[in-house]
Design a protein around this motif. Sequence first.
Motif, PDB file in Angstrom:
ATOM      1  N   ARG A   7       0.821  -1.217   0.000  1.00 59.74           N
ATOM      2  CA  ARG A   7       0.000   0.000   0.000  1.00 59.74           C
ATOM      3  C   ARG A   7       0.852   1.263   0.000  1.00 59.74           C
ATOM      4  NH1 ARG A   7      -4.670  -1.773   4.314  1.00 59.74           N
ATOM      5  NH2 ARG A   7      -5.610  -3.349   2.970  1.00 59.74           N
ATOM      6  N   ILE A   8       1.918   1.276   0.801  1.00 65.07           N
ATOM      7  CA  ILE A   8       2.795   2.444   0.829  1.00 65.07           C
ATOM      8  C   ILE A   8       3.486   2.620  -0.517  1.00 65.07           C
ATOM      9  CG2 ILE A   8       4.913   3.370   1.855  1.00 65.07           C
ATOM     10  CD1 ILE A   8       3.982   2.148   4.512  1.00 65.07           C
ATOM     11  N   GLY A   9       3.903   1.515  -1.141  1.00 67.63           N
ATOM     12  CA  GLY A   9       4.522   1.591  -2.455  1.00 67.63           C
ATOM     13  C   GLY A   9       3.580   2.145  -3.501  1.00 67.63           C
ATOM     14  N   ILE A  10       2.340   1.687  -3.482  1.00 67.79           N
ATOM     15  CA  ILE A  10       1.348   2.196  -4.432  1.00 67.79           C
ATOM     16  C   ILE A  10       1.084   3.682  -4.190  1.00 67.79           C
ATOM     17  CG2 ILE A  10      -1.090   2.037  -5.106  1.00 67.79           C
ATOM     18  CD1 ILE A  10      -0.816  -1.007  -4.688  1.00 67.79           C
ATOM     19  N   PHE A  11       1.032   4.082  -2.924  1.00 68.31           N
ATOM     20  CA  PHE A  11       0.836   5.499  -2.600  1.00 68.31           C
ATOM     21  C   PHE A  11       1.998   6.344  -3.104  1.00 68.31           C
ATOM     22  CE2 PHE A  11       1.681   9.060   0.283  1.00 68.31           C
ATOM     23  CZ  PHE A  11       0.536   9.802   0.070  1.00 68.31           C
ATOM     24  N   ILE A  68       8.651   7.662  -7.380  1.00 66.13           N
ATOM     25  CA  ILE A  68       8.214   6.557  -8.229  1.00 66.13           C
ATOM     26  C   ILE A  68       9.145   5.358  -8.068  1.00 66.13           C
ATOM     27  CG2 ILE A  68       7.895   5.824 -10.627  1.00 66.13           C
ATOM     28  CD1 ILE A  68       7.046   8.755 -11.202  1.00 66.13           C
ATOM     29  N   GLY A  69      10.458   5.591  -8.028  1.00 66.45           N
ATOM     30  CA  GLY A  69      11.419   4.500  -7.860  1.00 66.45           C
ATOM     31  C   GLY A  69      11.292   3.809  -6.518  1.00 66.45           C
ATOM     32  N   ALA A  70      11.125   4.584  -5.446  1.00 64.16           N
ATOM     33  CA  ALA A  70      10.951   3.987  -4.118  1.00 64.16           C
ATOM     34  C   ALA A  70       9.653   3.198  -4.056  1.00 64.16           C
ATOM     35  CB  ALA A  70      10.967   5.072  -3.052  1.00 64.16           C
ATOM     36  N   LEU A  74       9.255  -0.820  -3.299  1.00 60.39           N
ATOM     37  CA  LEU A  74       8.420  -1.366  -2.229  1.00 60.39           C
ATOM     38  C   LEU A  74       7.368  -2.328  -2.768  1.00 60.39           C
ATOM     39  CD1 LEU A  74       7.916   1.750   0.055  1.00 60.39           C
ATOM     40  CD2 LEU A  74       9.263  -0.282   0.539  1.00 60.39           C
ATOM     41  N   VAL A  75       6.761  -2.002  -3.893  1.00 61.77           N
ATOM     42  CA  VAL A  75       5.763  -2.893  -4.485  1.00 61.77           C
ATOM     43  C   VAL A  75       6.411  -4.205  -4.923  1.00 61.77           C
ATOM     44  CG1 VAL A  75       4.232  -3.187  -6.477  1.00 61.77           C
ATOM     45  CG2 VAL A  75       4.148  -1.090  -5.155  1.00 61.77           C
ATOM     46  N   PHE A  81       7.818 -11.123  -1.574  1.00 58.67           N
ATOM     47  CA  PHE A  81       7.623 -11.858  -0.323  1.00 58.67           C
ATOM     48  C   PHE A  81       6.235 -12.455  -0.226  1.00 58.67           C
ATOM     49  CE2 PHE A  81      11.258  -9.266   1.217  1.00 58.67           C
ATOM     50  CZ  PHE A  81      12.077 -10.335   1.537  1.00 58.67           C
ATOM     51  N   ARG A  82       5.245 -11.845  -0.848  1.00 56.95           N
ATOM     52  CA  ARG A  82       3.898 -12.432  -0.852  1.00 56.95           C
ATOM     53  C   ARG A  82       3.881 -13.715  -1.684  1.00 56.95           C
ATOM     54  NH1 ARG A  82      -1.255  -8.866  -2.316  1.00 56.95           N
ATOM     55  NH2 ARG A  82      -0.858  -8.114  -0.225  1.00 56.95           N
ATOM     56  N   ARG A  83       4.576 -13.701  -2.817  1.00 54.94           N
ATOM     57  CA  ARG A  83       4.623 -14.884  -3.685  1.00 54.94           C
ATOM     58  C   ARG A  83       5.460 -15.995  -3.049  1.00 54.94           C
ATOM     59  NH1 ARG A  83       7.680 -14.913  -9.260  1.00 54.94           N
ATOM     60  NH2 ARG A  83       9.042 -13.831  -7.831  1.00 54.94           N
ATOM     61  N   LYS A  84       6.484 -15.611  -2.280  1.00 56.96           N
ATOM     62  CA  LYS A  84       7.362 -16.570  -1.649  1.00 56.96           C
ATOM     63  C   LYS A  84       6.639 -17.369  -0.584  1.00 56.96           C
ATOM     64  CE  LYS A  84      12.013 -16.776   0.215  1.00 56.96           C
ATOM     65  NZ  LYS A  84      13.159 -15.980   0.656  1.00 56.96           N
ATOM     66  N   ASN A  85       5.684 -16.713   0.108  1.00 56.91           N
ATOM     67  CA  ASN A  85       4.929 -17.414   1.165  1.00 56.91           C
ATOM     68  C   ASN A  85       3.869 -18.200   0.511  1.00 56.91           C
ATOM     69  OD1 ASN A  85       6.444 -16.265   3.166  1.00 56.91           O
ATOM     70  ND2 ASN A  85       5.071 -14.529   3.410  1.00 56.91           N
TER      71      ASN A  85
END
Length: 85
Positions: A7-11, A68-70, A74-75, A81-85
Motif C-alpha cells: 500500500r505504501i509503495g502504491i501510494f 516513483i522509484g521507491a 516497495l511494491v 515476499f507475498r509470492r514466496k509465502n
Amino acid sequence: MTCWTLRIGIFLIASGLTLASPVADILPLGFWSGIGAPDISGSASSSQSAYVRVVPIKEDRSIEFVLIGAGLFLVATALFFRRKN
C-alpha cells in the motif's frame, strides 16, 4: 507487513505520478508546508510582506522520480515476499 508495504509503495507511485503530471501545476505555493512538510522555500516567517519572483527555469523532476522509484521498489519487494509465502 507485506500488505502495508504494498500500500505504501502504491501510494508513493501515485504521488510521484501526480506530481510529475500537469495536475501539480495547480497546487498552491505553500501546499507542502500546509500539510506538515518542512518549508524548503527559504522564506522566513516575519511581519514583513513576502513576495515571490517567478522566473522560468527548467523543472527538476528528481523528487518525482525518487518517489516513483521507491514506490516501485516497495511494491516489488512486497509482491516478492507475498509470492514466496
